[in-house]
Scaffold this motif. Structure first.
Motif, PDB file in Angstrom:
ATOM      1  N   LEU A 449      59.099  84.715   2.331  1.00 55.96           N
ATOM      2  CA  LEU A 449      59.012  85.649   3.356  1.00 55.96           C
ATOM      3  C   LEU A 449      57.557  85.601   3.858  1.00 55.96           C
ATOM      4  CD1 LEU A 449      61.061  87.820   4.791  1.00 55.96           C
ATOM      5  CD2 LEU A 449      60.015  89.423   3.220  1.00 55.96           C
ATOM      6  N   LYS A 450      57.369  85.453   5.028  1.00 56.92           N
ATOM      7  CA  LYS A 450      55.924  85.520   5.589  1.00 56.92           C
ATOM      8  C   LYS A 450      55.699  86.811   6.638  1.00 56.92           C
ATOM      9  CE  LYS A 450      54.356  81.688   7.515  1.00 56.92           C
ATOM     10  NZ  LYS A 450      54.078  80.572   8.200  1.00 56.92           N
ATOM     11  N   GLU A 554      67.127  84.260  -0.991  1.00 55.46           N
ATOM     12  CA  GLU A 554      66.356  85.216  -0.496  1.00 55.46           C
ATOM     13  C   GLU A 554      66.699  85.149   1.192  1.00 55.46           C
ATOM     14  OE1 GLU A 554      61.849  86.842   0.231  1.00 55.46           O
ATOM     15  OE2 GLU A 554      62.232  85.530  -1.305  1.00 55.46           O
ATOM     16  N   TYR A 555      66.581  85.863   2.029  1.00 55.30           N
ATOM     17  CA  TYR A 555      66.406  85.750   3.390  1.00 55.30           C
ATOM     18  C   TYR A 555      64.884  85.676   3.710  1.00 55.30           C
ATOM     19  CZ  TYR A 555      67.847  85.927   8.153  1.00 55.30           C
ATOM     20  OH  TYR A 555      68.130  85.676   9.386  1.00 55.30           O
ATOM     21  N   ALA A 556      64.516  84.317   4.003  1.00 59.55           N
ATOM     22  CA  ALA A 556      63.163  83.760   4.444  1.00 59.55           C
ATOM     23  C   ALA A 556      62.774  83.862   5.762  1.00 59.55           C
ATOM     24  CB  ALA A 556      62.810  82.668   3.561  1.00 59.55           C
ATOM     25  N   TYR A 577      68.934  84.842  14.611  1.00 63.66           N
ATOM     26  CA  TYR A 577      68.397  84.767  13.257  1.00 63.66           C
ATOM     27  C   TYR A 577      67.727  85.990  12.662  1.00 63.66           C
ATOM     28  CZ  TYR A 577      69.831  79.862  14.132  1.00 63.66           C
ATOM     29  OH  TYR A 577      70.352  78.845  14.414  1.00 63.66           O
ATOM     30  N   ILE A 578      68.080  87.165  13.220  1.00 60.90           N
ATOM     31  CA  ILE A 578      67.450  88.313  12.866  1.00 60.90           C
ATOM     32  C   ILE A 578      68.441  89.123  11.613  1.00 60.90           C
ATOM     33  CG2 ILE A 578      67.158  91.013  13.593  1.00 60.90           C
ATOM     34  CD1 ILE A 578      64.941  89.258  14.512  1.00 60.90           C
ATOM     35  N   PHE A 579      67.325  89.627  10.618  1.00 61.55           N
ATOM     36  CA  PHE A 579      67.810  90.390   9.789  1.00 61.55           C
ATOM     37  C   PHE A 579      67.045  91.673   9.670  1.00 61.55           C
ATOM     38  CE2 PHE A 579      68.051  92.407   5.669  1.00 61.55           C
ATOM     39  CZ  PHE A 579      69.177  92.224   5.373  1.00 61.55           C
ATOM     40  N   ALA A 619      64.255  84.550  11.239  1.00 62.13           N
ATOM     41  CA  ALA A 619      64.327  83.246  10.846  1.00 62.13           C
ATOM     42  C   ALA A 619      64.522  82.155  11.947  1.00 62.13           C
ATOM     43  CB  ALA A 619      65.513  83.074   9.772  1.00 62.13           C
ATOM     44  N   LYS A 620      64.035  82.398  13.131  1.00 59.00           N
ATOM     45  CA  LYS A 620      64.556  81.648  14.376  1.00 59.00           C
ATOM     46  C   LYS A 620      63.536  80.485  13.994  1.00 59.00           C
ATOM     47  CE  LYS A 620      64.432  81.349  19.387  1.00 59.00           C
ATOM     48  NZ  LYS A 620      64.144  82.096  20.609  1.00 59.00           N
ATOM     49  N   ASN A 621      62.211  80.765  13.804  1.00 61.72           N
ATOM     50  CA  ASN A 621      61.248  79.456  14.000  1.00 61.72           C
ATOM     51  C   ASN A 621      60.831  79.183  12.608  1.00 61.72           C
ATOM     52  OD1 ASN A 621      61.130  79.759  16.789  1.00 61.72           O
ATOM     53  ND2 ASN A 621      59.748  81.414  16.531  1.00 61.72           N
ATOM     54  N   VAL A 622      60.941  80.119  11.558  1.00 60.31           N
ATOM     55  CA  VAL A 622      60.579  79.725  10.244  1.00 60.31           C
ATOM     56  C   VAL A 622      61.802  80.496   9.323  1.00 60.31           C
ATOM     57  CG1 VAL A 622      59.062  80.154   8.359  1.00 60.31           C
ATOM     58  CG2 VAL A 622      58.137  79.561  10.396  1.00 60.31           C
ATOM     59  N   GLY A 623      62.032  79.525   8.302  1.00 60.53           N
ATOM     60  CA  GLY A 623      63.266  80.157   7.749  1.00 60.53           C
ATOM     61  C   GLY A 623      63.781  79.323   6.474  1.00 60.53           C
TER      62      GLY A 623
END
Length: 704
Positions: A449-450, A554-556, A577-579, A619-623
């Protein structure tokens, strides 16, 4: 015991002649037991012969001598259960074994949890025929068991019972549901079984340092559920078992027993004898092939199955010729009658080499039988079973995956060997067998996660003071205290219960990096693949079988605030890609029922999340792989909020765990939820709702 073999054989007492071989006529003349209208159905798998130990209720018809009544198992219970029809009395055709055997104390497949070091012998029909150990060991066991029962614990959750002070539980499943099931009932029973087993493991783990006797959690859970009538498909039948699907996986024999797939808790052959003149011959109902004998299991459509009997405590060594009796006779008669036989194949778990997984491979027919001399020089019965055509693949899927892993064959449709470029401990492949698309949308693979620098996290909480590893039952461990006084995972890393907020050890804790309270921080441990679905874009599935309660990923992604959530182009309608923890999620029950262990209901088993702040992840751009998990209204994965220290701050994470056992190559799905009412544009629902294509019988029609 597999295929009729014995575990840790101990000679019976001198008063019981085991050398006597039963011929066909006495076997046919066994007197069936028919329960009366006011009596409960018998316990078909594992009756406690002789005196029932403390903590175990006697159940009809296997009650201590002199008992004339059966326990009342028909009173109502507040436990929620699916509705459905109800069973006729179940007949038992088995003769009781000698008294004194305590089936819950005998080892079976421990599958990652500890089991008793003592063993017992078992008749070829699956019931025990010898007491465990010597007389001195029996006395020690009884004494230890008694002392444990006498201990009263309050508040720490470490006692199996509260001596009647807890919540009593009796299932409200109707007799029809107990007799004949469906898919919903089968899942209901299995979820309850594993939830209870995990809780018992948690309790026993906490007591391990206090005494050396560990009971088998699976056998105790099965005993409780069968007594409380949390079971289904108890009507004996040839062929298909309602609600059990080809390819289903089981990690314990008691699971198969509880859903009516294979009744004996240890014997490899399950059979039934009719009561009419034309139905006196026994016929086989199901067999389990998992290494107890010299079976030929390489062919996915043909099984050469060895008969049962003729061995001693070393299950792999024959010491006498096998006899045409019991299960062997039933398979011979099934050859003559041509009836279908359910086949369950035992395979080694690729994730945990000490674990065995049972795969239901569908219906077979016995095509041929013969005898041959085994390696030990004794005669063994052999049966050739051929799979009924037209059934979906099950064991064949496992064989194909094994070839992929061993490099004997290439994965069809393989696009990319590892889309993580070595970021994950295990490669994640990209596969497309649907069309010609060869690439994913552009994104940066990142396993964690960022949090942005502007995001204010919680101050770190005080870490534990454990210098090696956090141990179950250590109430001095602050991490255990934060989790309500109980260790959240079993010894092999399985989540025990959904929690309002799960606390894991973090960098500020002095315990070792391999502490068992860091499960969600160790990365992907399954052989996953991203694959192209037919109608829902890319999806995620596993080459490995996934056990209920196992951590998946994990949801990253990038943590964003609520203002950016509403910005179109970043986290608005076009971001798939939204959580968001603030969405409305359908509630479901996964934790154990306290009443089954006579425990008081506590806040610790509350499954409503209590999150310190709203967490929104894009997670659209990073995941990572979690961005490919599709939605389902009947998911097999759930999310659990986890809190631990990161960069000297307490950070919230979203971890995914398996709701139930998931067979290999089954798509992983979770419930995306729906936007809260405050974010809905009008009465028609959320402004970014999507049409649902999950195909579930409980499909809501839309999500998001």
């Amino acid at each position: 015991m597999e295929g009729g073999s014995s575990h840790n054989f101990i000679p019976p007492s001198a008063g019981f002649d085991k050398s006597r071989v039963l011929d066909v006529k006495p076997l046919r003349s066994l007197m069936p037991v028919f329960p009366g209208a006011s009596q409960a159905p018998p316990f078909p798998c594992m009756p406690p012969f002789g005196q029932t130990p403390n903590g175990y209720s006697p159940f009809y018809p296997f009650q201590p001598q002199g008992s004339q009544t059966s326990p009342n198992l028909n009173s109502p219970s507040p436990m929620r259960t699916p509705t459905g029809p109800m069973p006729a009395p179940i007949r038992s055709y088995r003769a009781p074994a000698p008294s004194g055997a305590l089936p819950h104390d005998f080892p079976e497949e421990s599958n990652g949890e500890r089991g008793s070091s003592m063993g017992g012998a078992e008749d070829d029909d699956g019931y025990f025929d010898a007491h465990l150990g010597s007389s001195s060991s029996r006395k020690k066991t009884t004494k230890a068991s008694s002392s444990r029962k006498k201990k009263k614990k309050s508040g720490d959750g470490d006692s199996l019972t509260n001596n009647g002070s807890g919540v009593n539980f009796v299932s409200v499943m109707s007799p029809f549901q107990v007799e004949d099931g469906n898919r919903e009932l089968v899942n209901y029973v299995l979820v309850n079984f594993d939830a209870l087993r995990r809780r018992i493991c948690q309790i026993e783990d906490a007591k391990e340092s206090k005494n050396g006797i560990i009971k088998r959690a699976d056998l105790k859970a099965g005993n409780i559920l069968m007594t409380k009538k949390v079971r289904t498909n108890m009507r004996r039948r040839i062929g298909v078992v309602p609600g059990v699907e080809i390819g289903d996986v089981f990690y314990f024999r008691m699971e198969m027993c509880a859903v009516g797939l294979h009744a004996p808790s240890m014997a490899g052959i399950d059979y039934m004898t009719g009561k009419g003149d034309a139905e006196k011959d026994p016929v086989a109902l199901s067999i389990v092939s998992s290494g107890g004998y010299d079976d030929d299991t390489e062919d996915s459509d043909v099984l050469i199955y060895s008969g049962q009997g003729g061995n001693n405590n070393n299950k792999d060594k024959q010491v006498a010729d096998q006899k045409l009796e019991r299960g062997n006779l039933a398979l011979e008669r099934s050859l003559n009658h041509g009836n279908e036989v359910r086949v369950i194949r035992g395979v080694r778990d690729e994730v945990n080499s000490t674990t065995k997984v049972y795969v239901y491979d569908g219906l077979y027919k016995v095509h041929e039988s013969w005898t041959e001399r085994g390696k030990s020089g004794c005669n063994i019965f052999k049966y050739k079973l051929v799979r009924v055509p037209g059934q979906p693949g099950a064991f064949a899927v496992w064989q194909t995956i094994r070839k992929w892993k061993d490099g004997f064959s290439s994965r069809a449709g393989l696009v990319l060997q590892d889309l993580t470029s070595g970021t994950e401990p295990i490669p994640v492949s990209l596969v497309n067998e649907v069309d010609n698309e060869k690439a994913l949308g552009s994104f940066t693979y990142f396993p964690k996660l960022k949090y942005s620098k502007s995001f204010t996290l919680m101050p770190p909480s005080f870490g534990c003071n454990c210098h090696n590893a956090c141990l179950p039952g250590d109430m001095n461990c602050s991490c255990i205290q934060k989790n309500g006084g109980s260790f959240p995972y079993t010894g092999n890393g399985i989540l025990v219960s959904r929690k309002q907020l799960l606390h894991e050890c973090g960098p500020t804790c002095p315990c070792s990096p391999n502490c068992k309270n860091r499960v969600s921080q160790t990365g992907v441990k399954l052989r996953l693949e991203v694959f192209k679905t037919k109608d829902r874009g890319w999806g995620l599935r596993s080459w490995d079988s996934i056990r209920a309660g196992s951590f998946i990923c994990e949801y990253a992604g990038e943590v964003i605030d609520e203002v950016k959530l509403k910005q179109k182009g970043h986290a608005g309608e076009d971001d798939e890609y939204i959580f968001d923890t603030g969405r409305n999620y359908d509630s479901f029950k996964w934790n154990y029922e306290p009443g089954l262990l006579e425990e008081e209901t506590s806040n610790d088993i509350n499954e409503d999340y209590n999150i310190p702040y709203r967490l929104i992840i894009s997670a659209k751009n990073v995941g990572n792989v979690s961005r490919f998990i599709n939605h389902s209204c009947s998911p097999n994965v759930f999310w659990q909020p986890v809190l631990y220290e990161h960069n000297n701050q307490s950070s919230l994470h979203i971890a995914f765990f398996a709701i139930r056992h998931i067979p290999p190559m089954t798509e992983l799905t979770y419930d995306y939820g729906n936007s809260s009412s405050s974010e809905a544009d009008n009465d028609n629902g959320p402004h970014w709702k999507n049409k649902c294509l999950c195909g579930s019988s409980k499909c809501r029609g839309y999500f998001g």
